[in-house]
Design a protein around this motif. Structure first.
Motif, short mmCIF file in Angstrom:
data_model
loop_
_atom_site.label_atom_id
_atom_site.label_comp_id
_atom_site.label_asym_id
_atom_site.label_seq_id
_atom_site.Cartn_x
_atom_site.Cartn_y
_atom_site.Cartn_z
N ARG A 100 0.83 -1.21 0.00
CA ARG A 100 0.00 0.00 0.00
C ARG A 100 0.87 1.26 0.00
NH1 ARG A 100 -2.48 -0.44 4.69
NH2 ARG A 100 -1.51 1.41 5.57
N LEU A 101 1.92 1.25 0.83
CA LEU A 101 2.84 2.39 0.88
C LEU A 101 3.50 2.60 -0.47
CD1 LEU A 101 4.63 1.84 4.30
CD2 LEU A 101 3.21 3.79 3.67
N GLY A 102 3.97 1.51 -1.05
CA GLY A 102 4.63 1.59 -2.36
C GLY A 102 3.70 2.16 -3.40
N ALA A 103 2.47 1.63 -3.44
CA ALA A 103 1.49 2.07 -4.44
C ALA A 103 1.12 3.53 -4.24
CB ALA A 103 0.25 1.19 -4.37
N SER A 104 0.92 3.96 -2.99
CA SER A 104 0.52 5.36 -2.78
C SER A 104 1.69 6.30 -3.06
CB SER A 104 -0.07 5.57 -1.39
OG SER A 104 0.90 5.33 -0.40
N HIS A 105 2.90 5.91 -2.69
CA HIS A 105 4.06 6.76 -3.00
C HIS A 105 4.25 6.86 -4.51
CE1 HIS A 105 4.98 6.36 1.28
NE2 HIS A 105 5.82 7.36 1.14
N PHE A 106 3.96 5.78 -5.22
CA PHE A 106 4.06 5.78 -6.68
C PHE A 106 2.99 6.71 -7.27
CE2 PHE A 106 2.81 4.25 -10.86
CZ PHE A 106 4.03 4.12 -11.50
N LYS A 107 1.75 6.52 -6.79
CA LYS A 107 0.60 7.27 -7.30
C LYS A 107 0.79 8.78 -7.11
CE LYS A 107 -4.07 7.91 -5.78
NZ LYS A 107 -5.09 7.38 -4.88
N TYR A 108 1.33 9.19 -5.96
CA TYR A 108 1.47 10.62 -5.68
C TYR A 108 2.77 11.20 -6.23
CZ TYR A 108 -2.73 10.15 -2.94
OH TYR A 108 -4.02 9.91 -2.55
N GLY A 109 3.56 10.37 -6.92
CA GLY A 109 4.75 10.90 -7.58
C GLY A 109 5.91 11.18 -6.65
N VAL A 110 6.03 10.39 -5.59
CA VAL A 110 7.16 10.56 -4.68
C VAL A 110 8.44 10.13 -5.40
CG1 VAL A 110 8.17 9.78 -2.49
CG2 VAL A 110 5.71 10.22 -2.65
N ALA A 152 12.71 -0.96 0.95
CA ALA A 152 11.56 -1.88 0.95
C ALA A 152 10.34 -1.22 0.31
CB ALA A 152 11.25 -2.34 2.37
N ILE A 153 10.12 0.06 0.59
CA ILE A 153 8.99 0.79 0.00
C ILE A 153 9.20 0.94 -1.51
CG2 ILE A 153 7.81 3.04 -0.13
CD1 ILE A 153 8.30 3.32 2.91
N LYS A 154 10.43 1.29 -1.90
CA LYS A 154 10.73 1.50 -3.32
C LYS A 154 10.51 0.23 -4.13
CE LYS A 154 13.97 5.35 -3.21
NZ LYS A 154 15.38 5.73 -3.37
N GLU A 155 10.79 -0.92 -3.52
CA GLU A 155 10.56 -2.18 -4.22
C GLU A 155 9.11 -2.38 -4.57
OE1 GLU A 155 12.26 -5.61 -2.32
OE2 GLU A 155 14.29 -4.93 -2.73
N GLU A 156 8.23 -1.74 -3.79
CA GLU A 156 6.79 -1.88 -4.03
C GLU A 156 6.21 -0.68 -4.77
OE1 GLU A 156 5.28 -4.60 -3.51
OE2 GLU A 156 6.80 -5.59 -2.29
N MET A 157 7.06 0.25 -5.19
CA MET A 157 6.55 1.44 -5.86
C MET A 157 6.22 1.15 -7.31
SD MET A 157 8.47 4.75 -4.21
CE MET A 157 7.76 5.93 -5.38
N LYS A 158 5.00 0.71 -7.51
CA LYS A 158 4.49 0.44 -8.84
C LYS A 158 2.98 0.60 -8.80
CE LYS A 158 5.28 -4.42 -7.63
NZ LYS A 158 6.41 -4.57 -6.75
N PRO A 159 2.39 0.77 -9.95
CA PRO A 159 0.93 0.92 -9.92
C PRO A 159 0.29 -0.38 -9.45
CG PRO A 159 1.77 0.88 -12.18
CD PRO A 159 2.95 0.84 -11.28
N ILE A 160 -0.85 -0.24 -8.78
CA ILE A 160 -1.61 -1.42 -8.38
C ILE A 160 -2.23 -1.99 -9.65
CG2 ILE A 160 -3.59 -2.24 -7.06
CD1 ILE A 160 -3.02 -0.03 -5.04
#
Length: 163
Positions: A100-110, A152-160
């Protein structure tokens, strides 16, 4: 960016420093979380745009209840994850939370710069919270713990994926 390698082991000394400081900061985590975010926004004012609940709010940042809640949960999660690092040998944030963290950070352009600013602000906040304990070793320990969480968050930074 590789995450394995002997050089990246979180040592017993680092764990002790993180634990000692977290035990002092824990009782003030709501206030410290808010300080962390106010520091982030001071360094990078445009970062407020990453938070939907701040965009249309005219409540001052330090009075915003949603920011206060968010800030406390981020601060506590970061610190709890740092404390568990050695025992678990890895970041212990639940996988669903990480996704969830990865996806939201991705979505908001972090981007990397945001993580860098946050790292700087976090170390600053901790230094202010425990000035008598602060030392280069403690700074390194918290920096390492934060880097592992970010990795760990960056590894999950992708669109859902859509169903």
């Amino acid at each position: 960016m590789a995450h394995s390698g002997a050089a990246e082991v979180f040592t017993e000394e680092q764990e002790a420093l993180v634990l000692k400081s977290w035990n002092v900061m824990k009782k003030d985590s709501a206030n410290l979380g808010l300080k962390l975010f106010l520091r982030i926004f001071e360094i990078a004012p445009s970062a407020t745009r990453l938070f939907s609940f701040l965009r249309d709010s005219d409540v001052p940042l330090d009075k915003n209840p949603k920011l206060k809640r968010h800030a406390m949960s981020v601060f506590v999660m970061t610190c709890e994850s740092a404390v568990q690092l050695r025992k678990a040998g890895k970041v212990t944030v639940k996988e669903t939370t990480l996704k969830r963290l990865g996806a939201s950070h991705f979505k908001y352009g972090v981007v990397n710069e945001h993580f860098e600013v946050t790292r700087f602000a976090l170390l600053d906040t901790i230094k202010e919270a425990v000035p008598d304990m602060w030392c280069p070793e403690m700074k390194a320990a918290w920096g390492e713990a934060y880097n592992k969480l970010v990795a760990a968050i960056k590894e999950e930074m992708k669109p859902i994926p859509s169903p």
